[in-house]
Design a protein around this motif. Structure first.
Motif, short mmCIF file in Angstrom:
data_model
loop_
_atom_site.label_atom_id
_atom_site.label_comp_id
_atom_site.label_asym_id
_atom_site.label_seq_id
_atom_site.Cartn_x
_atom_site.Cartn_y
_atom_site.Cartn_z
N ALA A 210 43.02 38.64 68.69
CA ALA A 210 41.94 38.33 67.76
C ALA A 210 41.74 39.43 66.73
O ALA A 210 41.45 39.16 65.55
CB ALA A 210 40.65 38.08 68.54
N GLY A 211 41.87 40.69 67.13
CA GLY A 211 41.67 41.80 66.20
C GLY A 211 42.71 41.79 65.09
O GLY A 211 42.39 42.06 63.91
N THR A 212 43.94 41.49 65.43
CA THR A 212 45.00 41.45 64.42
C THR A 212 44.75 40.31 63.45
O THR A 212 44.91 40.47 62.23
CB THR A 212 46.37 41.26 65.10
N VAL A 213 44.36 39.16 63.95
CA VAL A 213 44.08 38.01 63.08
C VAL A 213 42.92 38.33 62.15
O VAL A 213 42.95 38.01 60.96
CB VAL A 213 43.80 36.75 63.93
N ALA A 214 41.87 38.98 62.68
CA ALA A 214 40.73 39.36 61.84
C ALA A 214 41.17 40.32 60.74
O ALA A 214 40.71 40.21 59.58
CB ALA A 214 39.64 40.00 62.70
N ALA A 215 42.08 41.24 61.06
CA ALA A 215 42.58 42.17 60.05
C ALA A 215 43.40 41.44 59.00
O ALA A 215 43.31 41.75 57.80
CB ALA A 215 43.45 43.24 60.72
N HIS A 216 44.18 40.45 59.42
CA HIS A 216 44.93 39.65 58.46
C HIS A 216 43.99 38.98 57.46
O HIS A 216 44.21 39.02 56.24
CB HIS A 216 45.71 38.54 59.19
N ILE A 217 42.96 38.35 57.99
CA ILE A 217 42.03 37.61 57.13
C ILE A 217 41.35 38.55 56.15
O ILE A 217 41.19 38.23 54.96
CB ILE A 217 41.00 36.86 57.99
N ALA A 218 40.95 39.72 56.63
CA ALA A 218 40.30 40.70 55.75
C ALA A 218 41.23 41.12 54.61
O ALA A 218 40.81 41.22 53.45
CB ALA A 218 39.86 41.92 56.56
N GLU A 219 42.50 41.37 54.93
CA GLU A 219 43.46 41.77 53.90
C GLU A 219 43.73 40.64 52.91
O GLU A 219 43.87 40.87 51.70
CB GLU A 219 44.76 42.23 54.55
N LEU A 220 43.80 39.43 53.43
CA LEU A 220 44.02 38.29 52.53
C LEU A 220 42.83 38.09 51.61
O LEU A 220 43.00 37.79 50.41
CB LEU A 220 44.29 37.03 53.35
N ARG A 221 41.63 38.26 52.13
CA ARG A 221 40.44 38.13 51.27
C ARG A 221 40.46 39.18 50.16
O ARG A 221 40.04 38.92 49.03
CB ARG A 221 39.17 38.28 52.10
N ARG A 222 40.98 40.34 50.47
CA ARG A 222 41.01 41.45 49.51
C ARG A 222 42.09 41.26 48.46
O ARG A 222 41.84 41.49 47.26
CB ARG A 222 41.22 42.76 50.26
N HIS A 223 43.29 40.85 48.88
CA HIS A 223 44.43 40.84 47.97
C HIS A 223 44.82 39.45 47.48
O HIS A 223 45.40 39.33 46.40
CB HIS A 223 45.65 41.47 48.66
N ALA A 224 44.54 38.41 48.28
CA ALA A 224 44.98 37.06 47.90
C ALA A 224 44.01 36.03 48.46
O ALA A 224 44.35 35.25 49.37
CB ALA A 224 46.40 36.80 48.42
N PRO A 225 42.79 36.01 47.95
CA PRO A 225 41.77 35.11 48.52
C PRO A 225 42.16 33.64 48.49
O PRO A 225 41.65 32.86 49.30
CB PRO A 225 40.54 35.39 47.65
N GLN A 226 43.07 33.28 47.59
CA GLN A 226 43.47 31.87 47.50
C GLN A 226 44.29 31.43 48.72
O GLN A 226 44.48 30.24 48.93
CB GLN A 226 44.27 31.63 46.21
#
Length: 266
Positions: A210-226
């Motif tokens: 779960a922690g890794t997935v949460a980090a993925h989502i955070a990075e995507l929101r920052r760099h590629a929200p689409q």
């Protein structure tokens, strides 16, 4: 072994393709194609096919005993009913392949599966045509055509979108040759999935990280929200399938599904 006698195209692009790929074949109006040919291929977009079939029948262009085949994945032979009532012999021959409009397309027909729907009395003719093109006929019931086509679109069309997004993200991460990086990985993943289905799942969702997935989502929101909505949708579906298949332990699934349900915003 077949001789093209005429072709027709509406757009400039389709006419240019016909001129390049069918040299010496006259480009004429659709009714004239039907007047010259014993076997007619209707290769138009799915949404244009019903009106085309109806229009050809209404104008008297269809000849009794004429083989009329379309290449749509969505439809079976019922879409050709107006032409069938005029005496045409209906076939649905859908090549399960992506095409580019270039000469390489012909080579891709070798070994390609075709989704085939035809009346019982025309099954042998339909099978023969597919085999002559180097294809493998796979019979699809009339009522199953929409589901069959949805499955192909889900697999092939969405795969292109996923790969294109992954390439963009790797470029953003500074990878100089993302295609070279992804090629072996995606090739292995596809091969494993075709062989083993859900058992081929790997990665943080299947492991319940779960922690890794949460980090993925955070990075995507920052760099590629689409890309966030697609990531969440696919991760939820992957988690559900992994849980149902016994790959994801229930005690790990709880935290993972919580991250996915709130979109990683906590």
């Amino acid at each position: 072994g077949h001789r093209p006698v005429a072709a027709s195209g509406v757009s400039d692009a389709s006419r240019r393709r016909a001129e390049a790929l069918l040299p010496g074949v006259p480009l004429v109006e659709p009714a004239e194609v039907l007047a010259r040919a014993d076997l007619v291929l209707l290769t138009v977009p799915d949404d244009a096919l019903p009106a085309l079939a109806a229009g050809l029948a209404e104008t008297g262009a269809v000849r009794p005993g004429q083989l009329l085949a379309h290449a749509s994945g969505r439809y079976g032979t019922a879409v050709l009913d107006p032409a069938t009532r005029a005496g045409a012999l209906p076939l649905a021959l859908h090549p399960v392949m992506t095409f580019t409009g270039t000469p390489v397309d012909v080579q891709r027909l070798a070994g390609c599966s075709f989704g085939v729907t035809a009346p019982e009395e025309l099954r042998l003719a339909a099978e023969a045509l597919v085999i002559e093109m180097g294809g493998e006929p796979e019979w699809v019931a009339e009522e199953a055509r929409p589901l069959y086509h949805a499955a192909l679109a889900l697999g092939a069309n969405h795969l292109v979108t996923l790969v294109a997004q992954a390439l963009e993200l790797l470029r953003t991460a500074g990878v100089s040759a993302p295609d070279r990086m992804l090629g072996p990985l995606l090739g292995a993943a596809l091969d494993n999935a075709l062989r083993s289905g859900d058992a081929a799942l790997t990665g943080p969702v299947a492991r319940g990280d779960a922690g890794t997935v949460a980090a993925h989502i955070a990075e995507l929101r920052r760099h590629a929200p689409q890309t966030v909505a697609g990531y969440l949708a696919m991760a939820r579906t992957t988690a559900d399938r992994a849980l149902a298949g016994g790959l994801l332990r229930p005690e790990l699934a709880e935290d993972l599904l919580e991250v996915l349900s709130d979109g990683g915003t906590r």
